[in-house]
Design a protein around this motif. Structure first.
Motif, PDB file in Angstrom:
ATOM      1  N   SER A 135     -14.880   8.474 -10.580  1.00 33.42           N
ATOM      2  CA  SER A 135     -15.535   7.773  -9.472  1.00 33.42           C
ATOM      3  C   SER A 135     -17.045   7.933  -9.550  1.00 33.42           C
ATOM      4  O   SER A 135     -17.795   7.005  -9.223  1.00 33.42           O
ATOM      5  CB  SER A 135     -15.019   8.288  -8.118  1.00 33.42           C
ATOM      6  OG  SER A 135     -15.544   9.566  -7.815  1.00 33.42           O
ATOM      7  N   ASP A 193       0.833  -1.205   0.000  1.00 31.73           N
ATOM      8  CA  ASP A 193       0.000   0.000   0.000  1.00 31.73           C
ATOM      9  C   ASP A 193       0.870   1.258   0.000  1.00 31.73           C
ATOM     10  O   ASP A 193       0.540   2.256  -0.650  1.00 31.73           O
ATOM     11  CB  ASP A 193      -0.913   0.025   1.227  1.00 31.73           C
ATOM     12  CG  ASP A 193      -2.063  -0.967   1.121  1.00 31.73           C
ATOM     13  OD1 ASP A 193      -2.312  -1.477   0.014  1.00 31.73           O
ATOM     14  OD2 ASP A 193      -2.703  -1.230   2.158  1.00 31.73           O
ATOM     15  N   GLU A 207     -18.797  -0.909 -12.432  1.00 33.95           N
ATOM     16  CA  GLU A 207     -18.111  -1.170 -11.162  1.00 33.95           C
ATOM     17  C   GLU A 207     -17.870  -2.654 -10.974  1.00 33.95           C
ATOM     18  O   GLU A 207     -16.800  -3.069 -10.504  1.00 33.95           O
ATOM     19  CB  GLU A 207     -18.928  -0.616  -9.993  1.00 33.95           C
ATOM     20  CG  GLU A 207     -18.231  -0.776  -8.645  1.00 33.95           C
ATOM     21  CD  GLU A 207     -18.892   0.020  -7.540  1.00 33.95           C
ATOM     22  OE1 GLU A 207     -18.217   0.295  -6.527  1.00 33.95           O
ATOM     23  OE2 GLU A 207     -20.080   0.363  -7.674  1.00 33.95           O
ATOM     24  N   SER A 267     -11.295   7.036  -4.174  1.00 33.48           N
ATOM     25  CA  SER A 267     -11.434   8.005  -3.088  1.00 33.48           C
ATOM     26  C   SER A 267     -10.107   8.192  -2.347  1.00 33.48           C
ATOM     27  O   SER A 267      -9.694   9.319  -2.046  1.00 33.48           O
ATOM     28  CB  SER A 267     -12.519   7.546  -2.111  1.00 33.48           C
ATOM     29  OG  SER A 267     -12.635   8.441  -1.018  1.00 33.48           O
ATOM     30  N   ALA A 268      -9.432   7.073  -2.061  1.00 36.51           N
ATOM     31  CA  ALA A 268      -8.132   7.153  -1.377  1.00 36.51           C
ATOM     32  C   ALA A 268      -7.111   7.874  -2.242  1.00 36.51           C
ATOM     33  O   ALA A 268      -6.314   8.679  -1.743  1.00 36.51           O
ATOM     34  CB  ALA A 268      -7.652   5.748  -1.031  1.00 36.51           C
ATOM     35  N   ARG A 328     -10.071  -4.548  -2.708  1.00 37.09           N
ATOM     36  CA  ARG A 328     -10.618  -3.243  -2.350  1.00 37.09           C
ATOM     37  C   ARG A 328     -11.594  -2.787  -3.431  1.00 37.09           C
ATOM     38  O   ARG A 328     -11.370  -3.016  -4.610  1.00 37.09           O
ATOM     39  CB  ARG A 328      -9.493  -2.210  -2.196  1.00 37.09           C
ATOM     40  CG  ARG A 328      -8.514  -2.540  -1.070  1.00 37.09           C
ATOM     41  CD  ARG A 328      -7.275  -1.680  -1.138  1.00 37.09           C
ATOM     42  NE  ARG A 328      -6.511  -1.946  -2.365  1.00 37.09           N
ATOM     43  CZ  ARG A 328      -5.392  -1.295  -2.693  1.00 37.09           C
ATOM     44  NH1 ARG A 328      -4.930  -0.351  -1.911  1.00 37.09           N
ATOM     45  NH2 ARG A 328      -4.765  -1.599  -3.820  1.00 37.09           N
ATOM     46  N   ARG A 329     -12.671  -2.135  -3.035  1.00 43.73           N
ATOM     47  CA  ARG A 329     -13.667  -1.661  -3.983  1.00 43.73           C
ATOM     48  C   ARG A 329     -13.082  -0.534  -4.834  1.00 43.73           C
ATOM     49  O   ARG A 329     -12.285   0.275  -4.350  1.00 43.73           O
ATOM     50  CB  ARG A 329     -14.912  -1.161  -3.257  1.00 43.73           C
ATOM     51  CG  ARG A 329     -15.700  -2.256  -2.556  1.00 43.73           C
ATOM     52  CD  ARG A 329     -16.997  -1.720  -2.008  1.00 43.73           C
ATOM     53  NE  ARG A 329     -17.881  -1.260  -3.073  1.00 43.73           N
ATOM     54  CZ  ARG A 329     -19.030  -0.630  -2.844  1.00 43.73           C
ATOM     55  NH1 ARG A 329     -19.411  -0.370  -1.597  1.00 43.73           N
ATOM     56  NH2 ARG A 329     -19.783  -0.244  -3.862  1.00 43.73           N
ATOM     57  N   LYS A 368      -7.669  11.641  -2.108  1.00 43.74           N
ATOM     58  CA  LYS A 368      -7.166  12.215  -0.861  1.00 43.74           C
ATOM     59  C   LYS A 368      -5.644  12.295  -0.870  1.00 43.74           C
ATOM     60  O   LYS A 368      -5.055  13.261  -0.366  1.00 43.74           O
ATOM     61  CB  LYS A 368      -7.645  11.378   0.329  1.00 43.74           C
ATOM     62  CG  LYS A 368      -9.145  11.468   0.568  1.00 43.74           C
ATOM     63  CD  LYS A 368      -9.593  10.562   1.709  1.00 43.74           C
ATOM     64  CE  LYS A 368     -11.101  10.613   1.897  1.00 43.74           C
ATOM     65  NZ  LYS A 368     -11.549   9.681   2.971  1.00 43.74           N
ATOM     66  N   ARG A 422     -14.390   2.210  -6.015  1.00 43.09           N
ATOM     67  CA  ARG A 422     -14.657   3.569  -5.529  1.00 43.09           C
ATOM     68  C   ARG A 422     -13.804   3.913  -4.310  1.00 43.09           C
ATOM     69  O   ARG A 422     -13.399   5.065  -4.127  1.00 43.09           O
ATOM     70  CB  ARG A 422     -16.138   3.734  -5.215  1.00 43.09           C
ATOM     71  CG  ARG A 422     -16.964   4.096  -6.445  1.00 43.09           C
ATOM     72  CD  ARG A 422     -18.394   4.395  -6.069  1.00 43.09           C
ATOM     73  NE  ARG A 422     -19.161   3.201  -5.823  1.00 43.09           N
ATOM     74  CZ  ARG A 422     -20.368   3.191  -5.253  1.00 43.09           C
ATOM     75  NH1 ARG A 422     -20.912   4.325  -4.867  1.00 43.09           N
ATOM     76  NH2 ARG A 422     -21.016   2.065  -5.090  1.00 43.09           N
ATOM     77  N   SER A 423     -13.527   2.917  -3.476  1.00 47.02           N
ATOM     78  CA  SER A 423     -12.653   3.158  -2.318  1.00 47.02           C
ATOM     79  C   SER A 423     -11.236   3.481  -2.773  1.00 47.02           C
ATOM     80  O   SER A 423     -10.575   4.367  -2.216  1.00 47.02           O
ATOM     81  CB  SER A 423     -12.639   1.938  -1.399  1.00 47.02           C
ATOM     82  OG  SER A 423     -13.914   1.693  -0.860  1.00 47.02           O
ATOM     83  N   LEU A 424     -10.767   2.779  -3.795  1.00 45.44           N
ATOM     84  CA  LEU A 424      -9.442   3.044  -4.345  1.00 45.44           C
ATOM     85  C   LEU A 424      -9.357   4.458  -4.900  1.00 45.44           C
ATOM     86  O   LEU A 424      -8.382   5.187  -4.664  1.00 45.44           O
ATOM     87  CB  LEU A 424      -9.121   2.037  -5.451  1.00 45.44           C
ATOM     88  CG  LEU A 424      -8.857   0.593  -5.036  1.00 45.44           C
ATOM     89  CD1 LEU A 424      -8.803  -0.298  -6.274  1.00 45.44           C
ATOM     90  CD2 LEU A 424      -7.555   0.498  -4.275  1.00 45.44           C
TER      91      LEU A 424
END
Length: 263
Positions: A120, A93, A130, A180-181, A173-174, A184, A176-178
């Motif tokens: 996204s 990661d 998705e 979003s991270a 990992r989903r 950020k 959208r989560s990827l």
């Protein structure tokens, strides 16, 4: 995230910021290294083994990646494995995170955050997409081709690289989560915080600027605005920054009123 990983990320980010040779090639090399570690349990375990000396881990990195990575990429990889990581997963990661940061640096003024957010939203609005991108059994090459078809010529090269690299190997990992991270991470690399604003109608430029200025004053850091149009909020808006939610929507006030009338 363990304290060892937190310290390791701080050290590797500092090394990236100090490098004068960061380009998209470095980001590609780092993403490729993360995939290699994920594909090889033995290699990942050896490079995250806290009982091995930093020098031995560095020697292994140079032996495996020396011929396929640029000097700048290799320097960053050696810095990464010299750190102590809480787990192999955290190490991988951490490499992915540094790759995203490198792509952000190489992108210049390109709106990488906005492009990631836009994709996204496309994913969120298309369940079949998705599912196709997040499938564990999906072929990585086919996923890359699909993303190229969707993004080719529409976003910066940096954004396309980030999306393709993360989706090729999501590691449970989903999507959208990827994304979003990654948003950020890019915002953090650029000294900003991301605010997601849900509103019934689009904000004009003046409204966005005033809202960004107000949030910047409130949180003490530059804030970039990502807008989601949702007619169900009726009017007003809802703002989310990290775990904070500011709900000034008409739908929220109506729900509160209904609850009071019912009690």
């Amino acid at each position: 995230m363990g304290s060892a990983t937190t310290q390791a990320r701080t050290a590797t980010t500092a090394a990236l910021d100090a490098s004068s040779a960061v380009d998209l090639g470095v980001a590609r090399d780092l993403f490729a290294a993360a995939r290699a570690l994920d594909d090889s349990t033995q290699l990942g375990g050896a490079l995250s083994d806290a009982s091995a000396t930093p020098a031995s881990r560095e020697a292994l990195v140079r032996a495996v990646f020396g011929a396929v990575s640029s000097p700048a990429s290799l320097d960053l990889l050696t810095t990464i494995v010299q750190q102590r990581w809480s787990s192999t997963s955290d190490l991988i990661d951490g490499i992915d995170d540094l790759a995203v940061r490198a792509a952000s640096l190489a992108a210049g003024d390109a709106d990488v955050e906005g492009e990631l957010f836009g994709f996204s939203r496309t994913v969120a609005e298309n369940p079949e997409l998705e599912l196709a991108l997040g499938s564990r059994v999906g072929d990585a090459a086919a996923k890359s081709a699909l993303i190229e078809k969707l993004l080719g010529g529409r976003v910066s090269e940096a954004t396309a690289l980030i999306v393709t690299s993360l989706v090729r190997q999501p590691r449970d990992r989903r999507v959208r989560s990827l994304l979003s991270a990654a948003m950020k991470t890019v915002a953090g690399q650029r000294g900003r915080t991301v605010a997601t604003v849900v509103t019934a109608v689009p904000l004009n430029e003046a409204q966005s600027s005033r809202l960004a200025a107000a949030l910047t004053a409130k949180y003490g850091t530059r804030v970039s605005i990502n807008t989601v149009i949702d007619a169900s909020v009726v009017g007003g808006l809802r703002v989310q920054i990290a775990d904070d939610v500011i709900d000034a929507s008409v739908s929220s006030r109506l729900a509160d009123l209904r609850q009071r009338l019912a009690s």
